[in-house]
Every structure is written in C-alpha cells, then in structure tokens.
Scaffold this motif. Structure first.
Motif, PDB file in Angstrom:
ATOM      1  N   ALA A 145       0.653  -1.442   0.320  1.00 15.20           N
ATOM      2  CA  ALA A 145       0.290  -0.073  -0.230  1.00 15.20           C
ATOM      3  C   ALA A 145       0.465   0.826  -0.355  1.00 15.20           C
ATOM      4  O   ALA A 145       0.670   2.139  -0.328  1.00 15.20           O
ATOM      5  N   GLN A 146       2.268   0.985   0.679  1.00 16.10           N
ATOM      6  CA  GLN A 146       2.581   1.896   0.222  1.00 16.10           C
ATOM      7  C   GLN A 146       3.949   1.904   0.385  1.00 16.10           C
ATOM      8  O   GLN A 146       5.356   0.763   1.157  1.00 16.10           O
ATOM      9  N   THR A 147       4.375   1.730  -0.829  1.00 14.18           N
ATOM     10  CA  THR A 147       5.984   1.549  -1.302  1.00 14.18           C
ATOM     11  C   THR A 147       7.145   1.781  -0.507  1.00 14.18           C
ATOM     12  O   THR A 147       7.025   3.549  -0.471  1.00 14.18           O
ATOM     13  N   ASP A 148       8.435   1.839   0.025  1.00  7.82           N
ATOM     14  CA  ASP A 148       9.775   2.384   0.368  1.00  7.82           C
ATOM     15  C   ASP A 148      10.630   1.494   0.065  1.00  7.82           C
ATOM     16  O   ASP A 148      10.886   0.773  -0.041  1.00  7.82           O
ATOM     17  N   SER A 149      11.752   2.452  -0.650  1.00  9.79           N
ATOM     18  CA  SER A 149      12.820   1.586  -0.998  1.00  9.79           C
ATOM     19  C   SER A 149      13.780   0.500   0.002  1.00  9.79           C
ATOM     20  O   SER A 149      14.145  -0.325  -0.693  1.00  9.79           O
ATOM     21  N   LYS A 150      13.453   1.533   1.741  1.00 11.61           N
ATOM     22  CA  LYS A 150      13.987   0.318   2.536  1.00 11.61           C
ATOM     23  C   LYS A 150      13.260  -0.853   2.618  1.00 11.61           C
ATOM     24  O   LYS A 150      14.247  -1.677   3.115  1.00 11.61           O
ATOM     25  N   LEU A 151      12.057  -1.166   1.773  1.00 14.04           N
ATOM     26  CA  LEU A 151      11.725  -2.415   1.646  1.00 14.04           C
ATOM     27  C   LEU A 151      11.942  -3.427   0.582  1.00 14.04           C
ATOM     28  O   LEU A 151      11.800  -4.792   0.249  1.00 14.04           O
ATOM     29  N   ILE A 152      12.404  -2.793  -0.469  1.00 11.81           N
ATOM     30  CA  ILE A 152      12.728  -3.306  -1.806  1.00 11.81           C
ATOM     31  C   ILE A 152      13.455  -4.355  -1.754  1.00 11.81           C
ATOM     32  O   ILE A 152      13.395  -5.473  -1.608  1.00 11.81           O
ATOM     33  N   PRO A 153      14.562  -3.436  -0.807  1.00  9.55           N
ATOM     34  CA  PRO A 153      16.580  -4.658  -0.656  1.00  9.55           C
ATOM     35  C   PRO A 153      15.335  -6.018  -0.240  1.00  9.55           C
ATOM     36  O   PRO A 153      16.014  -6.975  -0.943  1.00  9.55           O
ATOM     37  N   PHE A 154      14.702  -5.845   0.957  1.00 12.72           N
ATOM     38  CA  PHE A 154      14.434  -7.832   1.747  1.00 12.72           C
ATOM     39  C   PHE A 154      13.617  -8.648   1.099  1.00 12.72           C
ATOM     40  O   PHE A 154      14.334  -9.180   0.721  1.00 12.72           O
ATOM     41  N   GLU A 155      12.592  -7.718   0.483  1.00 14.52           N
ATOM     42  CA  GLU A 155      11.826  -8.570  -0.760  1.00 14.52           C
ATOM     43  C   GLU A 155      12.363  -9.275  -1.704  1.00 14.52           C
ATOM     44  O   GLU A 155      12.064 -10.333  -2.665  1.00 14.52           O
ATOM     45  N   ASP A 156      13.412  -8.091  -2.514  1.00 12.42           N
ATOM     46  CA  ASP A 156      14.171  -8.377  -3.215  1.00 12.42           C
ATOM     47  C   ASP A 156      15.223 -10.425  -2.827  1.00 12.42           C
ATOM     48  O   ASP A 156      14.819 -10.648  -3.678  1.00 12.42           O
ATOM     49  N   LYS A 157      16.091  -9.909  -2.053  1.00 15.41           N
ATOM     50  CA  LYS A 157      16.368 -10.871  -1.171  1.00 15.41           C
ATOM     51  C   LYS A 157      15.595 -11.926  -1.287  1.00 15.41           C
ATOM     52  O   LYS A 157      16.005 -13.309  -1.465  1.00 15.41           O
ATOM     53  N   GLN A 158      14.923 -12.281  -0.428  1.00 14.87           N
ATOM     54  CA  GLN A 158      13.818 -12.769  -0.448  1.00 14.87           C
ATOM     55  C   GLN A 158      13.078 -14.146  -1.160  1.00 14.87           C
ATOM     56  O   GLN A 158      13.799 -14.996  -0.893  1.00 14.87           O
ATOM     57  N   TYR A 159      12.642 -13.265  -2.170  1.00 12.99           N
ATOM     58  CA  TYR A 159      12.823 -13.503  -3.589  1.00 12.99           C
ATOM     59  C   TYR A 159      13.712 -14.556  -4.572  1.00 12.99           C
ATOM     60  O   TYR A 159      13.711 -15.481  -4.223  1.00 12.99           O
ATOM     61  N   LYS A 160      14.751 -14.022  -3.748  1.00  8.94           N
ATOM     62  CA  LYS A 160      16.028 -14.687  -5.029  1.00  8.94           C
ATOM     63  C   LYS A 160      16.170 -15.686  -4.089  1.00  8.94           C
ATOM     64  O   LYS A 160      17.114 -16.980  -4.950  1.00  8.94           O
ATOM     65  N   ILE A 161      16.234 -15.610  -2.575  1.00  5.49           N
ATOM     66  CA  ILE A 161      16.664 -17.212  -2.070  1.00  5.49           C
ATOM     67  C   ILE A 161      16.343 -18.428  -2.265  1.00  5.49           C
ATOM     68  O   ILE A 161      16.853 -18.579  -2.538  1.00  5.49           O
ATOM     69  N   ASN A 162      14.697 -18.321  -2.086  1.00  3.60           N
ATOM     70  CA  ASN A 162      13.875 -19.277  -2.809  1.00  3.60           C
ATOM     71  C   ASN A 162      13.928 -19.250  -4.006  1.00  3.60           C
ATOM     72  O   ASN A 162      13.646 -20.807  -4.143  1.00  3.60           O
ATOM     73  N   HIS A 163      13.964 -18.295  -4.977  1.00  8.31           N
ATOM     74  CA  HIS A 163      14.216 -18.604  -7.057  1.00  8.31           C
ATOM     75  C   HIS A 163      15.509 -19.651  -6.800  1.00  8.31           C
ATOM     76  O   HIS A 163      15.228 -20.621  -7.733  1.00  8.31           O
ATOM     77  N   ASN A 164      16.881 -19.097  -6.192  1.00 10.40           N
ATOM     78  CA  ASN A 164      17.815 -19.835  -6.625  1.00 10.40           C
ATOM     79  C   ASN A 164      17.915 -21.598  -5.854  1.00 10.40           C
ATOM     80  O   ASN A 164      18.446 -22.268  -6.103  1.00 10.40           O
ATOM     81  N   GLY A 165      16.846 -21.130  -4.423  1.00  9.63           N
ATOM     82  CA  GLY A 165      17.133 -22.183  -3.904  1.00  9.63           C
ATOM     83  C   GLY A 165      16.405 -23.673  -4.486  1.00  9.63           C
ATOM     84  O   GLY A 165      16.536 -24.868  -4.866  1.00  9.63           O
ATOM     85  N   MET A 166      15.081 -23.074  -5.248  1.00  6.83           N
ATOM     86  CA  MET A 166      14.595 -24.211  -5.731  1.00  6.83           C
ATOM     87  C   MET A 166      14.782 -23.796  -7.075  1.00  6.83           C
ATOM     88  O   MET A 166      14.719 -25.038  -8.037  1.00  6.83           O
ATOM     89  N   ILE A 167      16.065 -23.882  -7.477  1.00  9.25           N
ATOM     90  CA  ILE A 167      16.827 -24.048  -9.021  1.00  9.25           C
ATOM     91  C   ILE A 167      17.170 -25.379  -8.529  1.00  9.25           C
ATOM     92  O   ILE A 167      18.035 -25.969  -9.220  1.00  9.25           O
TER      93      ILE A 167
END
Length: 201
Positions: A19-41
């Motif tokens: 609902a309210q985006t902020d640059s401080k939230l992006i690094p965590f969520e991007d990293k969370q996605y990368k961890i899961n994505h790479n893990g599934m690979i």
C-alpha cells in the motif's frame, strides 16, 4: 514431502502490492525472492540429476541391489523435481503490507527449519532399513531394504544440507533487512481493532 509442497504453495501465492512502497522495503523482499528462486533451482537440479542418473543406473546395473538403489533415487528425484520446478518460473509477487511480509518470512524460516528436522528423520529411517535388511532371510528382500536405506540416507543428507542453508540464508536476510524495519513499526489499539503503522525515517 507435504512440507515441501507447503513451501512451494507459499512461493506461488499471488498477493497485492504494498500500500505504501519505500526503498527500504525493496532490498529485503528482493533478497527473499532471490533466496527462494535460487533455492528452487538447486532443488530442481538435485531432483533432475537424481532422476536421470537413477533411471540410467537402473537400466544399466546388473545387480538387483544396485537396481533398487537407483530406482529409489529416481523416485526421490522425480518428487523433488515435480515440487520445485514450477516455482522456478514463478514471478516475484509483493506482499500486501509490512505485516504480511513479516508473516511470510516467519513462515519460510519455520518451514525450512521443520524440513531440516524431518530430513534427520529420513536419515535415521534409512539407517534403520539397512539394519533391518541384515535380519532378512530372503536375499532379495534383504538387498532391497539395504538399497532403499542407503538411498534414503543419501537423499535425506542432501535435503538436510539444502534446508539448513535455506534457513540460514533467510535468517540472515531477515536480520539484515527486515528486523531494522520492524523496529520502526507502530501498533495502535482503537478499541476493537489493532492498526499497524510504520515510521519512515
């Protein structure tokens, strides 16, 4: 295997954007996605390698025990590949709020940790099968149980390493990026509901 399916289901969930985006939230969520994505690979590669090598080993082995060992490896590989592969092609989805993001993160950490503990059970079960095989009077039954036990121990050990690293990666990402954000989160009780807010610096 049910816990692995639960993990993939969470990864595949489609949710609304912040609902309210902020640059401080992006690094965590991007990293969370990368961890899961790479893990599934990694899990897909592990599953695919076991499926292919197991099928080849089963078809080329002359000994019955070796055939059963490769057959069990192929079965584990097929299951792991079928579970992990769909999420490899999944696109990143944002959580609806900081609260939902934290909740999803907690779920990931608990599920991977629970899987690591379950992997220990797999290893123990495999070791038990190898011991039981020694008490069998029928030669083929003994060979089959021993082969299955050795395969389960190897598969359990591989998954234990995977789940342990996934837990550590998620834990480190939370401590670096999410925990500092949660320190700025505020809770307000309005009488019949609780509101979650966030103080941006």
């Amino acid at each position: 295997m049910k816990i692995y399916i639960s993990i993939i289901a969470i990864i595949l969930i489609s949710t609304k954007g912040f609902a309210q985006t902020d640059s401080k939230l992006i690094p965590f969520e991007d990293k969370q996605y990368k961890i899961n994505h790479n893990g599934m690979i990694v899990l897909s590669s592990w599953g695919g390698a076991n499926l292919v090598s197991g099928a080849i080993g089963y078809g080329t082995s002359a000994k019955f025990e070796d055939q059963q060992f490769h057959l069990m490896n192929a079965a584990w590989g097929a299951i792991n590949l079928g579970i992990a592969l769909p999420s490899v092609f999944n696109k990143q989805k944002s959580a609806a709020s900081l609260f939902d993001l934290q909740k999803k993160q907690t779920t990931f950490e608990k599920l991977f940790l629970a899987n690591a503990l379950l992997d220990v059970v797999y290893i123990s079960g495999g070791a038990y099968l190898t011991q039981v095989s020694k008490n069998q009077t029928d030669s083929k039954t003994s060979q089959r149980l021993n082969a299955y036990g050795n395969s389960v121990m190897i598969q359990g050990a591989g998954l234990f390493v995977f789940d342990t690293f996934m837990t550590l990666f998620h834990n480190r990402n939370r401590k670096r990026h999410l925990d500092p954000l949660l320190k700025n989160a505020t809770f307000t009780f309005t009488g019949n509901s609780v509101k979650l807010g966030y103080r941006f610096n």
